[in-house]
Design an enzyme around this catalytic site. Structure first.
Site, PDB file in Angstrom:
ATOM      1  CB  ALA A 111       2.075  11.069  -0.136  1.00 23.39           C
TER       2      ALA A 111
ATOM      3  CD  GLN B 271       4.199   8.269  -2.681  1.00 23.61           C
ATOM      4  OE1 GLN B 271       4.070   8.930  -1.669  1.00 23.61           O
ATOM      5  NE2 GLN B 271       4.650   7.025  -2.660  1.00 23.61           N
TER       6      GLN B 271
ATOM      7  CG  HIS C  22       1.569   6.278  -1.283  1.00 20.49           C
ATOM      8  ND1 HIS C  22       1.935   4.991  -0.935  1.00 20.49           N
ATOM      9  CD2 HIS C  22       1.832   7.052  -0.193  1.00 20.49           C
ATOM     10  CE1 HIS C  22       2.410   5.004   0.311  1.00 20.49           C
ATOM     11  NE2 HIS C  22       2.353   6.234   0.778  1.00 20.49           N
TER      12      HIS C  22
ATOM     13  CB  ALA D 145       3.196   1.333  -0.414  1.00 20.82           C
TER      14      ALA D 145
ATOM     15  CE1 TYR E 263      -1.815   6.985   4.600  1.00 19.03           C
ATOM     16  CE2 TYR E 263       0.201   6.063   3.693  1.00 19.03           C
ATOM     17  CZ  TYR E 263      -0.457   6.780   4.681  1.00 19.03           C
ATOM     18  OH  TYR E 263       0.247   7.266   5.759  1.00 19.03           O
TER      19      TYR E 263
ATOM     20  N   GLY F 178      15.247   6.939   1.968  1.00 20.62           N
ATOM     21  CA  GLY F 178      14.328   7.862   2.625  1.00 20.62           C
ATOM     22  C   GLY F 178      15.019   8.654   3.716  1.00 20.62           C
TER      23      GLY F 178
HETATM   24  C1  LIG Z   1       9.411  11.292   7.407  1.00 28.00           C
HETATM   25  C2  LIG Z   1       8.969  10.199   6.481  1.00 28.00           C
HETATM   26  C3  LIG Z   1       7.853  10.386   5.682  1.00 28.00           C
HETATM   27  C4  LIG Z   1       7.446   9.400   4.780  1.00 28.00           C
HETATM   28  N1  LIG Z   1       6.392   9.657   3.928  1.00 28.00           N
HETATM   29  C5  LIG Z   1       6.127   8.791   2.915  1.00 28.00           C
HETATM   30  C6  LIG Z   1       5.232   9.141   1.872  1.00 28.00           C
HETATM   31  O1  LIG Z   1       4.658  10.248   1.822  1.00 28.00           O
HETATM   32  N2  LIG Z   1       5.018   8.224   0.889  1.00 28.00           N
HETATM   33  C7  LIG Z   1       5.641   7.001   0.894  1.00 28.00           C
HETATM   34  O2  LIG Z   1       5.428   6.204  -0.011  1.00 28.00           O
HETATM   35  N3  LIG Z   1       6.498   6.668   1.856  1.00 28.00           N
HETATM   36  C8  LIG Z   1       6.785   7.533   2.850  1.00 28.00           C
HETATM   37  N4  LIG Z   1       7.752   7.223   3.768  1.00 28.00           N
HETATM   38  C9  LIG Z   1       8.484   5.949   3.629  1.00 28.00           C
HETATM   39  C10 LIG Z   1       9.728   6.136   2.786  1.00 28.00           C
HETATM   40  O3  LIG Z   1       9.417   6.467   1.448  1.00 28.00           O
HETATM   41  C11 LIG Z   1      10.521   4.823   2.776  1.00 28.00           C
HETATM   42  O4  LIG Z   1       9.722   3.820   2.250  1.00 28.00           O
HETATM   43  C12 LIG Z   1      10.963   4.428   4.167  1.00 28.00           C
HETATM   44  O5  LIG Z   1      11.488   5.536   4.889  1.00 28.00           O
HETATM   45  C13 LIG Z   1      12.010   3.326   4.107  1.00 28.00           C
HETATM   46  O6  LIG Z   1      13.167   3.762   3.407  1.00 28.00           O
HETATM   47  P1  LIG Z   1      14.492   4.194   4.199  1.00 28.00           P
HETATM   48  O7  LIG Z   1      14.863   3.046   5.104  1.00 28.00           O
HETATM   49  O8  LIG Z   1      15.513   4.459   3.150  1.00 28.00           O
HETATM   50  O9  LIG Z   1      14.148   5.419   5.005  1.00 28.00           O
HETATM   51  C14 LIG Z   1       8.159   8.184   4.696  1.00 28.00           C
HETATM   52  C15 LIG Z   1       9.279   7.991   5.518  1.00 28.00           C
HETATM   53  C16 LIG Z   1       9.702   8.980   6.386  1.00 28.00           C
HETATM   54  C17 LIG Z   1      10.944   8.771   7.205  1.00 28.00           C
END
Ligand SMILES: Cc1cc2nc3c(=O)[nH]c(=O)nc-3n(C[C@H](O)[C@H](O)[C@H](O)COP(=O)(O)O)c2cc1C
Length: 340
Positions: free
Chosen positions: A36, A78, A154, A156, A159, A297
């Site tokens: 983000a 993002q 973003h 979700a 925010y 992620g």
């Molecule tokens: C270290 C970290 C930072 C994250 N930062 C963001 C972000 O900046 N923007 C966002 O939409 N989601 C963020 N997320 C959520 C991920 O985009 C994702 O939705 C979440 O990890 C679930 O997916 P996964 O199970 O494949 O990890 C973050 C997740 C992690 C692990």
């Protein structure tokens, strides 16, 4: 690759050469969605998160997008405004802003001085909301100038756009609050302005309809997101990124557990599913025919060559929580590739 904040920018919100390496290592993703990125100084909620509102920040991102493209990848930016999910400690003493003056209860914010109670944010004036919509539009144009292939709003995880959507954070009485139509107005206006700024099939959005994190509670998320998705369907978007519930929601029976089945079926847009997928569950999700893309992620954070590992059914590196946010190359660019 799902968007992931890594908090490794400098005090001026500039990404550095390590960030170039980090994204380039992951260019085989097909599509990377960046961490983000703050659209303005006001948007910042956490230390060391990057921006895209100064010439210096845009130039720093150019190095990332160029390197990713040269390695055969695509990358979306993002775009982020944290709203009340911030703290004056990291905002030069300025209070966070939000749709209404309602503080997040029951959680603390991670600041540069450690975890702190959330402050009561300052409610935005109507004219300020219109300015923030323009800030998103400018940030989208800046992202294209920086070489990104598109942008993802973003909206979700609690925010600012998410704060406008739901009853627990939005008690406004102007055209941005009250009815579902009014609560969706901020997001719809941003999306339309960004499409106007950068064109068709380059603007996307991330939604988390069943995630109550950051005190995001609504009495009728199904009606809310059904309306929002209908509005978004009028626009020529690249995709809709839907995040599965990642927190217990048994005490919120109105929150659909099957987010892809409930909301993914409502849109004409390409659906990207996210949240908790492995290679196998990702393939099962695609076989249902609703989602056309899966984003990963934490697995991508720890495995720069994730597609190759999926292809070969190889073992995976495990993500290290301690190095997710902040620091240098440890836990950022030093996860090994296969065979290393
Ligand atoms: C270290 C970290 C930072 C994250 N930062 C963001 C972000 O900046 N923007 C966002 O939409 N989601 C963020 N997320 C959520 C991920 O985009 C994702 O939705 C979440 O990890 C679930 O997916 P996964 O199970 O494949 O990890 C973050 C997740 C992690 C692990």
């Amino acid at each position: 690759m799902a968007p992931m904040t890594r908090s490794r920018a400098d005090h001026n919100g500039n990404v550095n050469d390590l960030t170039v390496t980090y994204y380039t290592q992951r260019a085989s993703a097909g599509l990377i969605i960046s961490e983000a990125i703050n659209i303005s100084e006001q948007a910042l909620g956490s230390p060391f998160t990057p921006g895209i509102y100064t010439a210096e920040q845009i130039d720093a991102w150019k190095k990332v997008t160029k390197a990713v493209h040269e390695t055969g990848g695509l990358i979306y930016a993002q775009l982020w405004h944290t709203g009340r999910v911030g703290h004056s400690i990291d905002k030069n003493g300025v209070l966070p802003v939000a749709p209404s003056a309602i503080a997040i209860q029951g959680q603390q914010h991670f600041t540069s001085q450690g975890p702190k109670q959330y402050e009561t944010p300052r409610a935005l004036e109507t004219a300020e909301i219109k300015q923030i919509v323009q800030d998103y539009k400018q940030a989208a144009a800046n992202a294209i100038e920086a070489g990104f292939d598109g942008v993802e709003l973003h909206a979700a995880f609690g925010y600012l756009p998410n704060q406008f959507l739901v009853e627990s954070a939005n008690h406004r009485s102007d055209e941005y609050g009250g009815s579902i139509e009014n609560r969706c107005r901020f997001v719809s206006e941003i999306m339309q302005e960004m499409v106007d700024a950068i064109g068709e099939n380059k603007v996307a959005i991330k939604l988390s309809p069943s995630i109550p994190f950051n005190a995001i509670i609504d009495s009728n998320p199904t009606a809310l997101y059904t309306h929002l998705i209908a509005q978004l369907d009028k626009m020529p978007l690249a995709y809709i990124h839907l995040m599965n519930p990642m927190f217990p929601i048994d005490n919120l029976p109105q929150y659909p557990k099957d987010v892809i089945g409930t909301f993914g079926t409502l849109t004409r847009h390409l659906v990207m599913a996210n949240g908790g997928y492995s290679k196998n569950t990702g393939e099962q999700e695609l076989e249902k025919g609703i989602a056309k893309m899966i984003s990963f992620g934490a697995l991508f954070l720890a495995n720069p060559d994730l597609p190759k590992r999926f292809e070969l059914n190889s073992a995976l590196n495990h993500p290290d929580r301690a190095t997710m946010y902040g620091g240098g190359e440890k836990g950022y660019t030093d996860y090994p590739f296969l065979g290393e």
